[in-house]
Design a protein around this motif. Sequence first.
Motif, PDB file in Angstrom:
ATOM      1  N   HIS A  98       8.804 -65.841 -43.207  1.00  0.00           N
ATOM      2  CA  HIS A  98       7.529 -65.652 -42.539  1.00  0.00           C
ATOM      3  C   HIS A  98       6.866 -67.008 -42.336  1.00  0.00           C
ATOM      4  CE1 HIS A  98       7.728 -61.307 -43.188  1.00  0.00           C
ATOM      5  NE2 HIS A  98       8.076 -61.567 -44.446  1.00  0.00           N
ATOM      6  N   GLN A 100       3.470 -68.899 -40.104  1.00  0.00           N
ATOM      7  CA  GLN A 100       2.271 -68.717 -39.297  1.00  0.00           C
ATOM      8  C   GLN A 100       1.889 -70.022 -38.611  1.00  0.00           C
ATOM      9  OE1 GLN A 100      -0.965 -66.840 -41.399  1.00  0.00           O
ATOM     10  NE2 GLN A 100       0.418 -65.486 -42.567  1.00  0.00           N
ATOM     11  N   GLN A 122       2.350 -65.697 -35.583  1.00  0.00           N
ATOM     12  CA  GLN A 122       3.156 -65.394 -36.770  1.00  0.00           C
ATOM     13  C   GLN A 122       4.578 -65.078 -36.349  1.00  0.00           C
ATOM     14  OE1 GLN A 122       1.486 -62.621 -39.579  1.00  0.00           O
ATOM     15  NE2 GLN A 122       3.470 -62.078 -40.444  1.00  0.00           N
ATOM     16  N   SER A 124       8.330 -63.687 -37.923  1.00  0.00           N
ATOM     17  CA  SER A 124       9.085 -63.078 -39.017  1.00  0.00           C
ATOM     18  C   SER A 124      10.540 -62.990 -38.571  1.00  0.00           C
ATOM     19  CB  SER A 124       8.551 -61.688 -39.367  1.00  0.00           C
ATOM     20  OG  SER A 124       7.223 -61.784 -39.847  1.00  0.00           O
TER      21      SER A 124
END
Length: 717
Positions: A98, A100, A122, A124
Amino acid sequence: MSPEPVYRPNVSPTEAPPRTSILRWVLTLVLALAVVAVMGITWLTWNDWNRSRAWVSAQVSEALGRPFAIRGPLDLEWEWPQQRETTWRRWVPGPTVHAQDVLIGNPTGYEGRAPHLAHIGQVSADLALLPLLGRTIDIRRVALAEPDVRLERQKDGRDNWTLAFPKSSDRSSWSVSIGRVVLSDGRLAYDDAPRDLSLAGTLDTLAPEATDGGRYGVGFEFSGWHAKAQVRGSGKAGELLSLKDERLDFPLQLQARAGRVSATAEGVIANPRQLSGVDFKVALRGGSLADLYPLTGIVLPDTPAFATDGHLVGQLKAKQAVWDYKDFTGTIGQSDIAGEVTYTSAEARPRLSGTLRSKLVRLADLGPIVGAKSNNPDKAPRTGKVLPDDPFDTARWDKMDLDLRYTGQRIERPQAVPINSISTHAVLENGLLKLVPLDFGVAGGHFKTQVQMDPRKQPMAVSVRGDVQGLKLSSLFPKVELMKKSLGDVDGGIAVDARGASVAQMAATANGELRLYVRDGVMSQQLLDLAGLNLGSVVVSKLFGQDKEVRLRCALADIPVRDGVAHLRDVKINTDDALVDITGTANLRTEQLDMDVNPKAYELKLFSLRTPLEVKGPFAAPKVGVKPGPLVVRAAAAVAALAVAPGALVLAPITVPGASDNASCAPLLKQGSKAPKAGRPRSVDSPASAAPAKQGAARASNAPVMPAAGESSAGSR
């Protein structure tokens, strides 16, 4: 007897069977690896990856060849067992990274309108653990939340989205493989300077009720400008985009409008990673077919409003894209259109080929195509002029080659019976347009022509060759045909070369000949009025009287055209009563008529004031008058005869000159059947007042080479 002693081997109590020793070592190794794995996973899980952001950003920047930065938190979590796996791989731990506030910059040295290629709120990414052993980063799924992507292409063709991976001699370098991409709350901008196109849009996950049974997952909207035309659109796309599966059919639905053109499309893209093909149902609407060029690069003529529905199939190979628009139907103006066309992208010019057909064509819809009617609603009409001056748009003719065959079963004129048919084979190659042939089935006959237009020469060089065969004039006018009267059958030919960008300019520089002859018809003021031939009805009424029907034996029009002036060298109308000789000129540059109509009676009349007529004035409103000189002479003779000897009128009638005995139809028809010749006629001289315009007239030596009248490009008929 004492029992025999039993042999017992001497076994050391410290030795163990070999199988037990191997098992113990295996268990020990597995336990050690498990401990290492647990420790590694624990370290990966609890490690503060934020301390490694700079190192990760540097490594990715080097791999991409452009700036890359993770400016927000960086974290790693594990999934075990994995929910998306069904085999033994389910029990292999799956890491998910993850990140950001991720920024992907433009290439080094690229100065764009936006400071970066993409900013992602973001990211993922689901990784496969085992491929890491083979130095492969396998990203099975990546989810992008709030991506803001800015795609740009500059006037010199450079863009900011092409990834130029640095070449490495290290065979052990890492490779990257990306599986599926999921987007949500995204923004996308596209600026294309060469095409003068600027768009901005949004992407978001669809609500369950808007997915069409799960077919679509993402909705999008966009707006912007293409040149001065506003662009708007919306659509739906599949939720997951596979970048690995080459057999995936990615669904797409689109509605868009750019200026006067609107389009709707629904279908699939095969293998989105390679864009190997598309299969769509497409509907197009627009103000003119010419409006498609800025959007598609396809060169089409100016037309009235159009609408089509068809099946678009594309094979999108690099520099060899092939688009097939199959089984389409539609309208152009009030004319129907159907067929199939193929657009092939190639060096140095793309090519459009195919077959088109219409059941009913209105001449008014063909007007803008042949330069006979402006498709520009803001253009003011020409006052007092009849020749169209709208120039042919030839600027794009060298951008594409063309090979189209077109057939119209019927052509319809307002307030007139349909012309039979039209067929043509249009070939555009390296900017040179040929219509070979361009055939009209007209009123029971045929008007067969061959046209060549060469804008590579300035002014544009134009050649026209044609034959008129068995055209029945009455069939053109329904009210006349209902009276079961014949205006005659027309045959003849035309051979003209010209220069100019519009019909008016071509007429003003025309050189060549026109020959027509008519056989077996009737004329009267009433018939010509019904046909809408007002000038002819006035002439006939003044020559033969009102409401009198005159039998037409034959007629000839042998008209050389020199420097835009048509000379009535030999124009004769042979009737039962008289031979009418027409002389003078029709100036195609000034659109002025200057003609004399001279009747010569076959029989002596007792008393007649029939006298030559003159036709003068502009094409739009010519006037017919009586030439005063001959009329005064005849009137004076009649008055003198009455005064001197009234009874002598019985013996000495006043007459017009008698017609020559050899002015019969046979020599007229023989002369009219001669093939016309192109080029500047030498047998006539243009008057001083009709000197050529500055742009000059086409000379025979400079005219495009065309087949003779009545011949096809392959030879004689």
